[in-house]
Write a protein that holds these residues in place. Structure first.
Motif, PDB file in Angstrom:
ATOM      1  N   MET A   1       1.104  -1.361   0.360  1.00 26.14           N
ATOM      2  CA  MET A   1       0.056   0.503  -0.297  1.00 26.14           C
ATOM      3  C   MET A   1       0.760   0.633   0.160  1.00 26.14           C
ATOM      4  SD  MET A   1      -1.316   0.500   3.965  1.00 26.14           S
ATOM      5  CE  MET A   1      -1.177  -1.957   4.037  1.00 26.14           C
ATOM      6  N   LYS A   2       0.086   2.628   0.197  1.00 30.29           N
ATOM      7  CA  LYS A   2       1.148   3.613  -0.214  1.00 30.29           C
ATOM      8  C   LYS A   2       0.826   3.949   1.285  1.00 30.29           C
ATOM      9  CE  LYS A   2       0.512   5.835  -3.738  1.00 30.29           C
ATOM     10  NZ  LYS A   2       0.302   7.639  -4.808  1.00 30.29           N
ATOM     11  N   ILE A   3       2.020   4.547   1.678  1.00 26.36           N
ATOM     12  CA  ILE A   3       2.371   4.648   3.114  1.00 26.36           C
ATOM     13  C   ILE A   3       2.727   6.007   2.886  1.00 26.36           C
ATOM     14  CG2 ILE A   3       3.202   4.393   5.245  1.00 26.36           C
ATOM     15  CD1 ILE A   3       2.695   1.074   4.720  1.00 26.36           C
ATOM     16  N   LEU A   4       2.872   7.768   4.120  1.00 27.54           N
ATOM     17  CA  LEU A   4       3.709   8.139   4.426  1.00 27.54           C
ATOM     18  C   LEU A   4       4.536   8.488   5.899  1.00 27.54           C
ATOM     19  CD1 LEU A   4       2.494  12.084   3.737  1.00 27.54           C
ATOM     20  CD2 LEU A   4       3.700  11.312   5.501  1.00 27.54           C
ATOM     21  N   VAL A   5       6.049   8.443   5.367  1.00 27.72           N
ATOM     22  CA  VAL A   5       6.840   7.986   6.782  1.00 27.72           C
ATOM     23  C   VAL A   5       7.122   9.891   7.180  1.00 27.72           C
ATOM     24  CG1 VAL A   5       7.970   6.660   7.927  1.00 27.72           C
ATOM     25  CG2 VAL A   5       6.663   5.996   5.845  1.00 27.72           C
ATOM     26  N   THR A   6       6.814   9.905   7.987  1.00 30.12           N
ATOM     27  CA  THR A   6       8.217  11.249   8.280  1.00 30.12           C
ATOM     28  C   THR A   6       9.349  10.735   8.934  1.00 30.12           C
ATOM     29  OG1 THR A   6       6.861  12.013  10.616  1.00 30.12           O
ATOM     30  CG2 THR A   6       5.668  12.764   8.642  1.00 30.12           C
ATOM     31  N   GLY A   7      10.373  11.637   8.552  1.00 30.60           N
ATOM     32  CA  GLY A   7      11.863  10.801   9.693  1.00 30.60           C
ATOM     33  C   GLY A   7      12.057  10.123   9.153  1.00 30.60           C
ATOM     34  N   THR A   8      12.111   9.820   7.914  1.00 24.79           N
ATOM     35  CA  THR A   8      13.023   9.118   6.568  1.00 24.79           C
ATOM     36  C   THR A   8      14.210   8.847   7.261  1.00 24.79           C
ATOM     37  OG1 THR A   8      12.667   9.693   4.469  1.00 24.79           O
ATOM     38  CG2 THR A   8      10.942   7.731   5.765  1.00 24.79           C
ATOM     39  N   ALA A   9      14.660  10.664   7.250  1.00 30.30           N
ATOM     40  CA  ALA A   9      16.184   9.933   7.470  1.00 30.30           C
ATOM     41  C   ALA A   9      17.086  10.088   9.200  1.00 30.30           C
ATOM     42  CB  ALA A   9      16.627  11.646   6.766  1.00 30.30           C
ATOM     43  N   GLY A  10      15.975   9.708   9.691  1.00 29.07           N
ATOM     44  CA  GLY A  10      16.411   9.436  11.231  1.00 29.07           C
ATOM     45  C   GLY A  10      16.561   7.912  11.216  1.00 29.07           C
ATOM     46  N   PHE A  11      16.651   7.565  12.761  1.00 25.81           N
ATOM     47  CA  PHE A  11      17.295   6.343  13.110  1.00 25.81           C
ATOM     48  C   PHE A  11      16.354   4.994  12.849  1.00 25.81           C
ATOM     49  CE2 PHE A  11      17.988   3.642  16.987  1.00 25.81           C
ATOM     50  CZ  PHE A  11      18.872   2.845  16.683  1.00 25.81           C
ATOM     51  N   ILE A  12      14.611   5.507  13.171  1.00 20.88           N
ATOM     52  CA  ILE A  12      13.798   4.542  13.290  1.00 20.88           C
ATOM     53  C   ILE A  12      13.616   4.788  12.416  1.00 20.88           C
ATOM     54  CG2 ILE A  12      12.295   3.999  14.051  1.00 20.88           C
ATOM     55  CD1 ILE A  12      12.465   4.874  16.503  1.00 20.88           C
ATOM     56  N   GLY A  13      13.323   6.115  11.370  1.00 23.52           N
ATOM     57  CA  GLY A  13      12.764   5.985   9.922  1.00 23.52           C
ATOM     58  C   GLY A  13      13.078   5.459   9.375  1.00 23.52           C
ATOM     59  N   SER A  14      14.587   5.760   9.123  1.00 23.04           N
ATOM     60  CA  SER A  14      14.725   4.684   8.015  1.00 23.04           C
ATOM     61  C   SER A  14      15.224   3.163   7.520  1.00 23.04           C
ATOM     62  CB  SER A  14      16.488   5.210   7.798  1.00 23.04           C
ATOM     63  OG  SER A  14      17.493   4.706   8.601  1.00 23.04           O
ATOM     64  N   HIS A  15      14.869   2.724   8.997  1.00 27.95           N
ATOM     65  CA  HIS A  15      15.489   1.652   9.254  1.00 27.95           C
ATOM     66  C   HIS A  15      13.611   0.880   9.047  1.00 27.95           C
ATOM     67  CE1 HIS A  15      18.965  -0.226  10.800  1.00 27.95           C
ATOM     68  NE2 HIS A  15      18.803   1.344  11.900  1.00 27.95           N
ATOM     69  N   LEU A  16      12.480   1.638   9.322  1.00 26.90           N
ATOM     70  CA  LEU A  16      11.173   1.393   8.883  1.00 26.90           C
ATOM     71  C   LEU A  16      11.308   1.190   7.397  1.00 26.90           C
ATOM     72  CD1 LEU A  16       8.578   0.380  10.275  1.00 26.90           C
ATOM     73  CD2 LEU A  16       7.711   3.598   9.846  1.00 26.90           C
ATOM     74  N   ALA A  17      11.854   2.821   6.908  1.00 25.47           N
ATOM     75  CA  ALA A  17      11.457   2.522   5.214  1.00 25.47           C
ATOM     76  C   ALA A  17      11.580   1.540   4.633  1.00 25.47           C
ATOM     77  CB  ALA A  17      12.013   4.328   4.967  1.00 25.47           C
ATOM     78  N   LEU A  18      13.071   1.513   4.926  1.00 21.44           N
ATOM     79  CA  LEU A  18      13.643  -0.260   4.328  1.00 21.44           C
ATOM     80  C   LEU A  18      13.176  -1.181   3.775  1.00 21.44           C
ATOM     81  CD1 LEU A  18      15.651  -0.596   2.803  1.00 21.44           C
ATOM     82  CD2 LEU A  18      17.446  -0.791   4.706  1.00 21.44           C
ATOM     83  N   ARG A  19      12.721  -1.472   5.557  1.00 17.97           N
ATOM     84  CA  ARG A  19      11.369  -2.301   5.888  1.00 17.97           C
ATOM     85  C   ARG A  19       9.874  -2.339   5.019  1.00 17.97           C
ATOM     86  NH1 ARG A  19      11.854  -6.097  10.064  1.00 17.97           N
ATOM     87  NH2 ARG A  19       9.134  -6.552   9.774  1.00 17.97           N
ATOM     88  N   LEU A  20       9.294  -1.740   5.182  1.00 19.06           N
ATOM     89  CA  LEU A  20       8.487  -1.234   4.454  1.00 19.06           C
ATOM     90  C   LEU A  20       8.457  -1.809   2.650  1.00 19.06           C
ATOM     91  CD1 LEU A  20       7.162   1.658   6.287  1.00 19.06           C
ATOM     92  CD2 LEU A  20       5.946  -0.549   6.075  1.00 19.06           C
ATOM     93  N   LEU A  21       9.354  -1.113   2.527  1.00 18.76           N
ATOM     94  CA  LEU A  21      10.114  -1.058   0.931  1.00 18.76           C
ATOM     95  C   LEU A  21      10.037  -2.486   0.548  1.00 18.76           C
ATOM     96  CD1 LEU A  21      11.844   1.809   0.523  1.00 18.76           C
ATOM     97  CD2 LEU A  21      10.149   1.352  -0.668  1.00 18.76           C
ATOM     98  N   GLU A  22      10.765  -2.651   1.322  1.00 15.14           N
ATOM     99  CA  GLU A  22      11.301  -4.562   0.902  1.00 15.14           C
ATOM    100  C   GLU A  22       9.982  -5.907   0.934  1.00 15.14           C
ATOM    101  OE1 GLU A  22      14.269  -5.887   4.756  1.00 15.14           O
ATOM    102  OE2 GLU A  22      16.316  -4.151   3.051  1.00 15.14           O
ATOM    103  N   ARG A  23       8.783  -5.532   2.037  1.00 17.94           N
ATOM    104  CA  ARG A  23       8.379  -5.924   2.121  1.00 17.94           C
ATOM    105  C   ARG A  23       6.789  -5.427   0.632  1.00 17.94           C
ATOM    106  NH1 ARG A  23       3.445  -5.207   6.602  1.00 17.94           N
ATOM    107  NH2 ARG A  23       2.517  -3.054   5.647  1.00 17.94           N
ATOM    108  N   GLY A  24       6.744  -4.606   0.173  1.00 15.94           N
ATOM    109  CA  GLY A  24       6.504  -4.031  -1.633  1.00 15.94           C
ATOM    110  C   GLY A  24       5.786  -2.682  -1.397  1.00 15.94           C
ATOM    111  N   ASP A  25       5.901  -2.047  -0.310  1.00 15.04           N
ATOM    112  CA  ASP A  25       4.787  -1.106  -0.286  1.00 15.04           C
ATOM    113  C   ASP A  25       5.754   0.364  -0.808  1.00 15.04           C
ATOM    114  OD1 ASP A  25       3.113  -2.116   1.932  1.00 15.04           O
ATOM    115  OD2 ASP A  25       4.525  -1.975   3.272  1.00 15.04           O
TER     116      ASP A  25
END
Length: 339
Positions: A1-25
């Protein structure tokens, strides 16, 4: 799905964005790349996924209402994870206005975007610091959290209250996550593990507050990301406002929930330092100092609610997690292992 994530250059946000992309979001990332700490580290985090075909980055400040409105109107995310914030408990004493601008006004812009663009679920970052003067252990969402000790904690408590009002008035499903101490590779340079590692490798003393008598629910980044994603996928519905006996501060008739997210097995600070010393192969020079203003001696997370709701169960021990961080630190900063 399409997910907006704020703080993607941050510690938690960058890890989270990578995981979401890996699962196909598809991820729409927002980060203003503030200079609160090393911008090059933030850019390096982003570089791990910025060229992914399913990732779009917006260098936007949450306080910029027009830019946030435009992002929602253009990309129309189905779900939103708000992690961007001015972090740091102690920084607020010198720079209070930025906490209100980013953490309160910025959060209002995000939650208004969710309201007006039919977002299915807003997950937002709160903090264990909201427990403030509370001394009952473990910290539970079912205990009142009305006495924050810092402006940072007060700003995150304000987020919880704002989200509840929107869940109640507009039926916007909201889940707040009270993060406990998060550590691991790509972490924040102002956090203890980063500061300790840098000082020990440089042969400099480390500042150990409260004479080392702290206990913290240290939680590894991969465990945190797993919990955030599980929470995102579990959209809250209205629930009873009573727990059967008395009013429950963590419950509401609105589609709203608050969860602790951390590790229910707290680790003594001196044990944390001992593990780090073993991983570095060096002893720390410790400068013992009193408790800092606004700090709390201990944190311990009651994880029963999040475990019951989404099956959350941290897997990474402090020994494994600190070792992973040290390997990353040596690689990123090109520090040879001389043990």
């Amino acid at each position: 799905m399409k997910i907006l994530v704020t703080g993607t250059a941050g510690f938690i946000g960058s890890h989270l964005a990578l995981r979401l992309l890996e699962r196909g979001d598809e991820v729409i990332g927002i980060d203003n790349l503030s200079d609160y700490y090393d911008v090059n580290l933030k850019k390096a985090r982003l570089a791990r996924f910025s060229d992914h075909p399913q990732y779009t980055h917006l260098t936007v400040d949450l306080a910029d209402r027009a830019a946030i409105d435009a992002a929602f109107a253009r990309y129309r995310p189905k779900r939103v994870i708000n992690l961007a914030a001015q972090a740091g408990v102690r920084y607020a004493a010198e720079n209070p206005h930025i906490y209100v601008s980013t953490n309160v006004t910025g959060f209002l812009h995000i939650i208004e975007g969710c309201r007006h663009h039919d977002v299915e679920h807003l997950v937002f970052a709160s903090t264990s610091s909201v427990y403030g003067a509370n001394t009952r252990m473990p910290f539970s969402e079912h205990q009142p959290a009305e006495h924050p000790l810092t402006l940072y904690a007060a700003s995150k408590k304000a987020n919880e209250m704002m989200a509840h009002s929107y869940a109640h008035l507009y039926g916007l499903p909201c889940t707040g996550l009270r993060f406990f101490t998060v550590y691991g590779p790509w972490g924040r340079p102002d956090m203890a593990l980063f500061l300790f590692t840098r000082a020990i490798l440089a042969g400099e003393p480390i500042k150990v507050f409260n004479h080392g008598h702290h206990r913290r629910s240290f939680t590894y980044i991969d465990d945190i990301v797993e919990g955030v994603i599980r929470t995102l996928d579990a959209v809250p519905e209205g629930n009873p406002g009573w727990n059967g006996k008395a009013p429950d501060p963590a419950s509401s008739l609105a589609p709203y929930r608050i969860f602790n997210i951390g590790n229910e097995k707290p680790v003594a600070l001196l044990r944390y330092i001992d593990v780090l010393e073993q991983c570095l192969g060096r002893k720390a020079q410790m400068e013992m100092l009193p408790l800092q203003a606004g700090d709390v001696p201990d944190t311990e997370a009651d994880m029963s609610s999040l475990t019951s709701a989404v099956g959350y169960c941290p897997q990474v021990s402090v020994e494994e997690g600190v070792a992973n961080f040290v390997r990353w630190y040596r690689d990123y900063y090109r520090v040879p292992d001389q043990t």
